[in-house]
Write an enzyme that holds these catalytic residues in place. Structure first.
Site, PDB file in Angstrom:
ATOM      1  N   LYS A 185      72.260  56.968  32.703  1.00  0.00           N
ATOM      2  CA  LYS A 185      73.268  57.157  31.664  1.00  0.00           C
ATOM      3  C   LYS A 185      72.500  57.253  30.350  1.00  0.00           C
ATOM      4  CE  LYS A 185      76.525  55.342  28.606  1.00  0.00           C
ATOM      5  NZ  LYS A 185      75.790  55.623  27.366  1.00  0.00           N
ATOM      6  N   GLN A 245      75.136  41.437  24.707  1.00  0.00           N
ATOM      7  CA  GLN A 245      76.533  41.696  25.029  1.00  0.00           C
ATOM      8  C   GLN A 245      76.670  42.798  26.098  1.00  0.00           C
ATOM      9  OE1 GLN A 245      78.451  43.402  21.686  1.00  0.00           O
ATOM     10  NE2 GLN A 245      80.403  42.386  22.054  1.00  0.00           N
ATOM     11  N   GLY A 247      74.289  43.947  28.190  1.00  0.00           N
ATOM     12  CA  GLY A 247      73.665  43.530  29.449  1.00  0.00           C
ATOM     13  C   GLY A 247      74.568  42.604  30.232  1.00  0.00           C
ATOM     14  N   GLU A 266      67.191  43.724  30.216  1.00  0.00           N
ATOM     15  CA  GLU A 266      66.308  43.149  29.208  1.00  0.00           C
ATOM     16  C   GLU A 266      67.129  43.101  27.938  1.00  0.00           C
ATOM     17  OE1 GLU A 266      62.788  45.258  27.665  1.00  0.00           O
ATOM     18  OE2 GLU A 266      63.539  43.868  26.154  1.00  0.00           O
ATOM     19  N   CYS A 303      61.879  44.698  21.011  1.00  0.00           N
ATOM     20  CA  CYS A 303      62.317  43.500  21.725  1.00  0.00           C
ATOM     21  C   CYS A 303      61.288  42.394  21.579  1.00  0.00           C
ATOM     22  CB  CYS A 303      62.559  43.825  23.182  1.00  0.00           C
ATOM     23  SG  CYS A 303      61.349  44.945  23.843  1.00  0.00           S
TER      24      CYS A 303
HETATM   25  P1  NAP Z   1      73.746  48.393  23.609  1.00  0.00           P
HETATM   26  O1  NAP Z   1      74.924  48.468  22.717  1.00  0.00           O
HETATM   27  O2  NAP Z   1      73.658  47.226  24.497  1.00  0.00           O
HETATM   28  O3  NAP Z   1      73.728  49.750  24.481  1.00  0.00           O
HETATM   29  C1  NAP Z   1      72.756  50.015  25.481  1.00  0.00           C
HETATM   30  C2  NAP Z   1      73.328  50.987  26.507  1.00  0.00           C
HETATM   31  O4  NAP Z   1      74.312  50.340  27.312  1.00  0.00           O
HETATM   32  C3  NAP Z   1      74.044  52.189  25.905  1.00  0.00           C
HETATM   33  O5  NAP Z   1      73.864  53.291  26.792  1.00  0.00           O
HETATM   34  C4  NAP Z   1      75.484  51.770  25.873  1.00  0.00           C
HETATM   35  O6  NAP Z   1      76.358  52.863  25.885  1.00  0.00           O
HETATM   36  C5  NAP Z   1      75.576  50.970  27.158  1.00  0.00           C
HETATM   37  N1  NAP Z   1      76.553  49.888  27.096  1.00  0.00           N
HETATM   38  C6  NAP Z   1      76.560  48.860  26.220  1.00  0.00           C
HETATM   39  N2  NAP Z   1      77.570  48.013  26.494  1.00  0.00           N
HETATM   40  C7  NAP Z   1      78.210  48.520  27.570  1.00  0.00           C
HETATM   41  C8  NAP Z   1      79.347  48.103  28.327  1.00  0.00           C
HETATM   42  N3  NAP Z   1      80.030  47.005  27.997  1.00  0.00           N
HETATM   43  N4  NAP Z   1      79.744  48.863  29.354  1.00  0.00           N
HETATM   44  C9  NAP Z   1      79.072  49.983  29.663  1.00  0.00           C
HETATM   45  N5  NAP Z   1      77.997  50.437  28.990  1.00  0.00           N
HETATM   46  C10 NAP Z   1      77.562  49.715  27.961  1.00  0.00           C
HETATM   47  O7  NAP Z   1      72.400  48.460  22.812  1.00  0.00           O
HETATM   48  P2  NAP Z   1      71.946  49.403  21.608  1.00  0.00           P
HETATM   49  O8  NAP Z   1      73.044  50.323  21.187  1.00  0.00           O
HETATM   50  O9  NAP Z   1      70.705  50.035  22.020  1.00  0.00           O
HETATM   51  O10 NAP Z   1      71.615  48.391  20.450  1.00  0.00           O
HETATM   52  C11 NAP Z   1      72.536  47.460  19.952  1.00  0.00           C
HETATM   53  C12 NAP Z   1      71.854  46.112  19.805  1.00  0.00           C
HETATM   54  O11 NAP Z   1      71.138  45.797  20.995  1.00  0.00           O
HETATM   55  C13 NAP Z   1      70.787  46.031  18.725  1.00  0.00           C
HETATM   56  O12 NAP Z   1      71.309  45.766  17.465  1.00  0.00           O
HETATM   57  C14 NAP Z   1      69.923  44.932  19.243  1.00  0.00           C
HETATM   58  O13 NAP Z   1      70.433  43.691  18.862  1.00  0.00           O
HETATM   59  C15 NAP Z   1      69.985  45.048  20.711  1.00  0.00           C
HETATM   60  N6  NAP Z   1      68.823  45.730  21.333  1.00  0.00           N
HETATM   61  C16 NAP Z   1      67.896  44.995  21.935  1.00  0.00           C
HETATM   62  C17 NAP Z   1      66.823  45.604  22.541  1.00  0.00           C
HETATM   63  C18 NAP Z   1      65.786  44.816  23.229  1.00  0.00           C
HETATM   64  O14 NAP Z   1      64.819  45.405  23.642  1.00  0.00           O
HETATM   65  N7  NAP Z   1      65.943  43.532  23.390  1.00  0.00           N
HETATM   66  C19 NAP Z   1      66.688  46.982  22.557  1.00  0.00           C
HETATM   67  C20 NAP Z   1      67.672  47.730  21.932  1.00  0.00           C
HETATM   68  C21 NAP Z   1      68.731  47.084  21.346  1.00  0.00           C
HETATM   69  P3  NAP Z   1      76.506  53.840  24.613  1.00  0.00           P
HETATM   70  O15 NAP Z   1      75.275  54.684  24.586  1.00  0.00           O
HETATM   71  O16 NAP Z   1      77.712  54.664  24.925  1.00  0.00           O
HETATM   72  O17 NAP Z   1      76.665  52.963  23.417  1.00  0.00           O
END
Ligand code: NAP
Length: 529
Positions: A185, A245, A247, A266, A303
């Site tokens: 995805k 959230q 994950g 992760e 991360c």
């Molecule tokens: P994210 O919101 O968790 O999204 C990651 C992926 O998962 C995206 O493809 C998203 O879809 C999908 N997704 C998220 N929640 C979902 C759910 N409930 N059901 C189905 N699919 C879901 O992460 P992000 O947009 O990359 O970043 C947001 C926050 O994540 C950052 O501000 C940071 O705090 C954290 N982050 C942490 C790391 C790390 O390595 N620890 C890396 C990146 C981000 P969409 O593409 O449609 O949104």
């Protein structure tokens, strides 16, 4: 190559009709007009999953050399995309071009590493305990163990590594290396980049005569496509990098299935850095310079970003804070990956600003009119405040960190016991600090997947010994790594063959050892002859 807005489902280009989305340029705060991506839904998940299921038994049984050549072909095809890939990734993420070039090298190197892992065959874990028909009081059967892939894998690309942890990133490379078809995805933050890389993989599938369902790339707005993918009965494991959230949401879905499956997520980590007294006394300014570089690299969107610094109060710590504050005050604001990530960073820093007893000791240069640009920040507080304030331990995901003054080593130990699971913990130590560090180590081993001395945690080497994992909430499964050669283990499961005729055994276990793999025979590692 013209980027089109269709998904890649096996060998077909499929236009989704569950809404439309354009890619976004965070540096200009505007949509990238071409192309318009058609979003998929449950029907496209069904189609990709069904192809993956059909591909599974064929793909997992192609010779290992052919699987390795396929991984190398993906690497070549990515390189062949040339500057177009880098330019598109730059426009979609705001990440600087040199950083993206480095990331492409890492992506290609990662695929080649897994090609070597596949050729070597060690990952199959071939283990043989031969029959003992004469054993008393009862004979022993012939028992042979080898690992097979779990089944089709769903991969959620990460926003912060549009190449190395996205469509052809570590999750995809390790799953394909294991023999598992992959359905990705795409992350909505870099749709065009995803499409370009997806085409490189699809081309490699075709060139190598592999089954169509070996790889698919889906686009999905909102949460529905991702949820449908994780819920699909054909999917047997999930790789994810992103928010805690997100994950946890996927973990809940996977656990609620009639057949629960593992989610290797992760998530969040603040990567504590312990500064020991002698190291501070000898080199406070040098440590501070390296810390500031690590904290601000890639706008802090790693991360492994060092979000928490812990040290015993004293002149050495004062020197460190002073030098770090001076350096951070001059740092330019940097564009973040998405407006959402920028907003989350602003909220995170505001929450820390609002905690009583926390002082902001440095703030980077203002972004002025530039959109989505993060200003670096450094905060100072004491150990008790940290223990009492969960806001100080929340991942800020950007160039901000909290320095904590402790009274003594006992207080550092209390903090070490208190913190959540982490991807990394860092020790800045000189020889005179070893005894104190030794006291902390047993606690830190329980808390983190990687413990480093005299470096900084950003920069994750892709090699055999790397662990990029850690106790919850840094990941959802502390027993595995998502970076490095052993990431393949997430997508394998052992099968024991009892008394099977040689002709029916997998090659890894046949008496003649046709794969020429190392094997554990009667508990002893035996090299191929
Ligand atoms: P994210 O919101 O968790 O999204 C990651 C992926 O998962 C995206 O493809 C998203 O879809 C999908 N997704 C998220 N929640 C979902 C759910 N409930 N059901 C189905 N699919 C879901 O992460 P992000 O947009 O990359 O970043 C947001 C926050 O994540 C950052 O501000 C940071 O705090 C954290 N982050 C942490 C790391 C790390 O390595 N620890 C890396 C990146 C981000 P969409 O593409 O449609 O949104």
């Amino acid at each position: 190559m013209t980027i089109t807005g269709e998904m890649l489902i096996g060998f077909s280009a499929v236009r989704g009709n569950e809404g439309e989305q354009r890619a976004f340029n965070p540096a200009t705060n505007s949509e990238i007009m071409e192309p318009v991506f058609g979003m998929g839904g449950a029907a496209e998940v069904e189609r990709a999953a069904s192809l993956a299921q059909q591909a599974f038994d064929v793909y997992r049984n192609v010779p290992l050399t052919k699987r390795a050549v396929f991984l190398e072909a993906i690497a070549e095809n990515i390189l062949a995309l040339g500057d177009e890939l880098i330019e598109r990734a730059h426009a979609e993420t705001g990440l600087p071009v040199p950083r993206l070039q480095g990331e492409r090298a890492r992506t290609v190197g990662q695929l080649r590493l897994f090609a070597r892992v596949v050729r070597d065959g060690h990952f199959l874990g071939s283990t043989i305990d031969a029959a003992q028909p004469e054993r008393q009081p009862s004979p022993r059967a012939d028992l042979r163990l080898a690992k097979i892939p779990v089944g089709p894998v769903a991969v959620f690309g990460a926003s912060n590594f549009p190449l190395a942890f996205s469509v052809a990133g570590g999750d995809t490379a390790s799953a394909l290396a294991a023999g598992a078809p992959v359905v990705v995805k795409a992350h909505s933050a870099h749709l065009g980049t995803s499409k370009l890389v997806g085409c490189a993989i699809q081309k490699a599938v075709m060139e190598n005569g592999l089954p169509e369902g070996t790889f698919s790339l889906l686009f999905g707005a909102g949460r529905t496509l991702g949820e449908a993918l994780v819920s699909h009965p054909v999917i047997k494991a999930v790789g994810f990098t992103g928010s805690r959230q997100g994950g946890l949401a996927l973990l809940r879905i996977a656990n609620a299935r009639p057949e629960p499956v593992p989610v290797y997520a992760e998530m969040s980590s603040i990567n504590p850095v312990f500064l020991f007294p002698s190291a501070l006394e000898n080199r406070a300014e040098a440590i501070s310079a390296a810390f500031v570089d690590s904290l601000t690299m890639g706008a802090g969107q790693f991360c492994t970003n060092p979000g928490l610094v812990l040290a015993i109060d004293g002149p050495g710590l004062e020197r460190f804070v002073k030098a770090a504050a001076e350096a951070l005050n001059t740092r330019q604001a940097q564009t973040m990956l998405t407006p959402g990530i920028f907003d989350a960073y602003c909220t995170g820093t505001k929450n820390v600003d609002a905690v009583q007893g926390v002082t902001k000791v440095a703030q980077g240069q203002s972004a002025g009119e530039r959109p989505n640009s993060a200003q670096a920040a450094l905060y100072l507080t004491d150990a008790q405040r940290l223990l009492d304030s969960p806001e100080l331990e929340a991942e800020m995901f950007g160039p901000a960190s909290v320095v904590v003054r402790a009274r003594d080593v006992d207080e550092l130990l209390r903090i070490a016991e208190h913190i959540e699971g982490q991807l990394t913990v860092t020790l800045q130590i000189d020889a005179a600090d070893h005894a104190d560090a030794q006291r902390l180590l047993p606690v830190l081993e329980r808390k983190a997947g990687r413990i480093l001395a005299n470096g900084f945690p950003t920069g994750v080497e892709v090699c055999h010994a790397m662990v990029h994992g850690g106790p919850f909430p840094s990941t959802s499964n502390a027993m595995f790594t998502s970076v490095g050669a052993t990431a393949i283990d997430r997508f394998l499961r052992p099968v024991c063959y009892q008394d099977l005729p040689d002709a029916l055994l997998p090659d890894a276990l046949k008496r003649s050892n046709p794969l020429r793999v190392w094997r554990l025979v009667e508990g002893e590692v035996i090299a191929p002859v």
